[in-house]
Design an enzyme around this catalytic site. Structure first.
Site, PDB file in Angstrom:
ATOM      1  N   ARG A  32      -8.313  59.225 -21.339  1.00 52.52           N
ATOM      2  CA  ARG A  32      -7.204  60.179 -21.192  1.00 52.52           C
ATOM      3  C   ARG A  32      -7.626  61.412 -20.402  1.00 52.52           C
ATOM      4  NH1 ARG A  32      -4.520  64.063 -25.239  1.00 52.52           N
ATOM      5  NH2 ARG A  32      -2.371  64.206 -24.473  1.00 52.52           N
TER       6      ARG A  32
ATOM      7  N   HIS B 107      -5.610  62.994 -17.221  1.00 51.64           N
ATOM      8  CA  HIS B 107      -5.126  64.383 -17.191  1.00 51.64           C
ATOM      9  C   HIS B 107      -5.813  65.217 -16.116  1.00 51.64           C
ATOM     10  CE1 HIS B 107      -2.978  64.660 -21.356  1.00 51.64           C
ATOM     11  NE2 HIS B 107      -2.753  63.504 -20.759  1.00 51.64           N
TER      12      HIS B 107
ATOM     13  N   HIS C 283      -2.514  53.119 -23.431  1.00 48.42           N
ATOM     14  CA  HIS C 283      -2.188  53.353 -24.841  1.00 48.42           C
ATOM     15  C   HIS C 283      -2.502  52.156 -25.735  1.00 48.42           C
ATOM     16  CE1 HIS C 283       0.656  57.028 -24.059  1.00 48.42           C
ATOM     17  NE2 HIS C 283      -0.599  57.251 -23.731  1.00 48.42           N
ATOM     18  N   THR C 284      -3.204  51.182 -25.217  1.00 55.43           N
ATOM     19  CA  THR C 284      -3.724  50.109 -26.064  1.00 55.43           C
ATOM     20  C   THR C 284      -4.926  50.600 -26.881  1.00 55.43           C
ATOM     21  OG1 THR C 284      -4.612  47.858 -26.096  1.00 55.43           O
ATOM     22  CG2 THR C 284      -5.228  49.192 -24.219  1.00 55.43           C
TER      23      THR C 284
ATOM     24  N   SER D  95     -10.924  69.711 -12.657  1.00 52.92           N
ATOM     25  CA  SER D  95     -10.282  71.003 -12.964  1.00 52.92           C
ATOM     26  C   SER D  95     -10.034  71.144 -14.466  1.00 52.92           C
ATOM     27  CB  SER D  95      -8.973  71.156 -12.182  1.00 52.92           C
ATOM     28  OG  SER D  95      -8.113  70.053 -12.427  1.00 52.92           O
TER      29      SER D  95
ATOM     30  N   ASP E 271      -1.458  51.762 -30.757  1.00 56.19           N
ATOM     31  CA  ASP E 271      -0.999  50.372 -30.896  1.00 56.19           C
ATOM     32  C   ASP E 271      -1.656  49.750 -32.126  1.00 56.19           C
ATOM     33  OD1 ASP E 271      -3.491  49.253 -30.260  1.00 56.19           O
ATOM     34  OD2 ASP E 271      -2.720  47.931 -28.696  1.00 56.19           O
TER      35      ASP E 271
END
Ligand code: HEM
Ligand SMILES: *[C@@H]1O[C@H](CO)[C@@H](O)[C@H](O)[C@H]1NC(C)=O
Ligand SMILES: *[C@@H]1O[C@H](CO)[C@@H](O)[C@H](O)[C@H]1NC(C)=O
Ligand SMILES: *[C@@H]1O[C@H](CO)[C@@H](O)[C@H](O)[C@H]1NC(C)=O
Length: 324
Positions: free
Chosen positions: A69, A73, A200-201, A83, A245
């Site tokens: 993640r 992002h 998102h697994t 950054s 999940d």
């Protein structure tokens, strides 16, 4: 019979084409990235990153999700330039307190630890942005997912953007149409968006991000909603977490099967399978795990190459949390 084209038209066409090419080149600076960027200057870079990620994931499987993640992002906010790693100071407000990141991003300590090891081996050589990109790949592999060859040579930003972090990173309440525009703003097709959402697994989300879904949404399996409510009450428990999940430490295609069963945790997850144009992609990834793996790897490679700083732009930070 071929018609003869006056040579001035030939010239104009050639001229226009080369102008177009030179206009496109700056946006294609990922062409300067290379898989072998550190093979002479820091030959152990990849193995140092890989063993640190493996050990972090061994002690906490969720860390693999958090590192994936972090890369997402970073890349969606003015490119993959680290950054997101810049800490706030009295003079400077970075991205860490932006709505999608505040009290939510994890793994900064893992990145700092990797960077410290790299600085010992080859000081001033390996960028924080490359560490984040490789750590995301190694995390996915550590949790059983596909691999891809990360191109290297990104440099680190000297600045960050709170407003771009707030504006560019999609939110859990987004509709399909908002999701599509968020991803198309970064050059991704609908199919690539669904593949990337397969991230998102793995991992978890806080109650505050899915509360309205489990109390108010209609397109949710009733037993699933009810099972989540005990740990995510109508008020309080904002930071309690639930799995994204049903197999949150395995990088597999179960996320898509969950969506087919109306068991998406976030409102935005279920938007991908709610009678709209992306349902067919969800169905395809649910029945063909290898199609999902291949598409995910390709889309990650594309995301990793978003707008890197190369050449003499930016810097190689010594400490990922601040500029040199
Ligand atoms: C499609 C739009 C997306 C939305 C709306 C979204 C939103 C969210 C939210 C709200 C969370 C929970 C954060 C928290 O509770 O603090 C989360 C977690 C996560 N997201 Fe996304 N996300 C999206 C796409 C992606 C993509 C493209 C990836 C990676 C390729 C990704 C990877 C993850 C991972 C791995 C987690 C779990 C992190 C952990 O357990 O620490 N997400 N996402
Ligand atoms: C804050 O700004 C002042 C004045 O420009 C500068 O001297 C100082 O080094 C800055 N502090 C930090 C932590 O960046
Ligand atoms: C970040 O989260 C903390 C704790 O929930 C909150 O107090 C703070 O106001 C938030 N900061 C921003 C900028 O939203
Ligand atoms: C999502 O929308 C609901 C209802 O409009 C709102 O109460 C909630 O705060 C929103 N959640 C997030 C994370 O923006």
């Amino acid at each position: 019979m071929r018609t003869t084209i006056p040579s001035s038209i030939h010239f104009n066409v050639a001229f226009t084409l080369s102008c177009l090419l030179f206009t496109l080149l700056p946006g294609m600076s990922s062409a300067q990235l290379s898989a072998t960027f550190y093979s002479k200057s820091c030959p152990n870079a990849l193995s140092i990153i890989q063993s640190a990620v493996k050990s972090a994931v061994r002690s906490e499987a969720r860390m693999g999700a958090s590192l994936l993640r972090l890369h997402f992002h970073d890349c969606f906010v003015n490119g993959c330039d680290a950054s997101i790693l810049l800490d706030d100071t009295t003079n400077f407000t970075g991205e860490q307190t932006a709505r999608p990141n505040n009290k939510s991003i994890r793994g900064l300590n893992v990145i700092d630890n990797i960077k410290a090891q790299l600085e010992k081996s080859c000081p001033g050589i390996v960028s924080c942005a490359d560490v984040v990109a490789v750590a995301a790949r190694d995390s996915v592999v550590a949790l059983g997912g596909p691999s891809w060859n990360v191109l290297l040579g990104r440099r680190d930003s000297t600045t960050a953007s709170l407003s771009a972090a707030n504006n560019n990173i999609p939110g859990p309440n987004f509709t399909l149409s908002q999701l599509k525009s968020s991803f198309s703003n970064q050059g991704f097709s609908e199919r690539e968006m669904v593949a990337l959402s397969g991230g998102h697994t793995i991992g978890k989300a806080r109650c505050t991000t899915f509360r309205s879904r489990i109390y108010n949404d209609n397109n949710i399996n009733a037993a699933f909603a009810k099972s989540l409510q005990a740990n995510c009450p109508q008020s309080g428990g904002d930071n309690n977490v639930a799995s994204l999940d049903t197999s949150p430490t395995s990088f597999d295609n179960v996320y898509f099967k969950d969506l087919q069963n109306q068991k998406g945790l976030l409102h935005s997850d279920q938007e991908l399978f709610n009678g709209g144009s992306t349902d067919s992609v969800v169905n395809s990834y649910s029945s063909n795990p290898s199609t999902f793996s291949a598409d995910f790897a390709n889309a990650m490679l594309k995301m990793s190459n978003l707008n890197p700083l190369t050449g003499t732009s930016g810097q190689i930070r010594k400490n990922c949390g601040k500029t040199n």
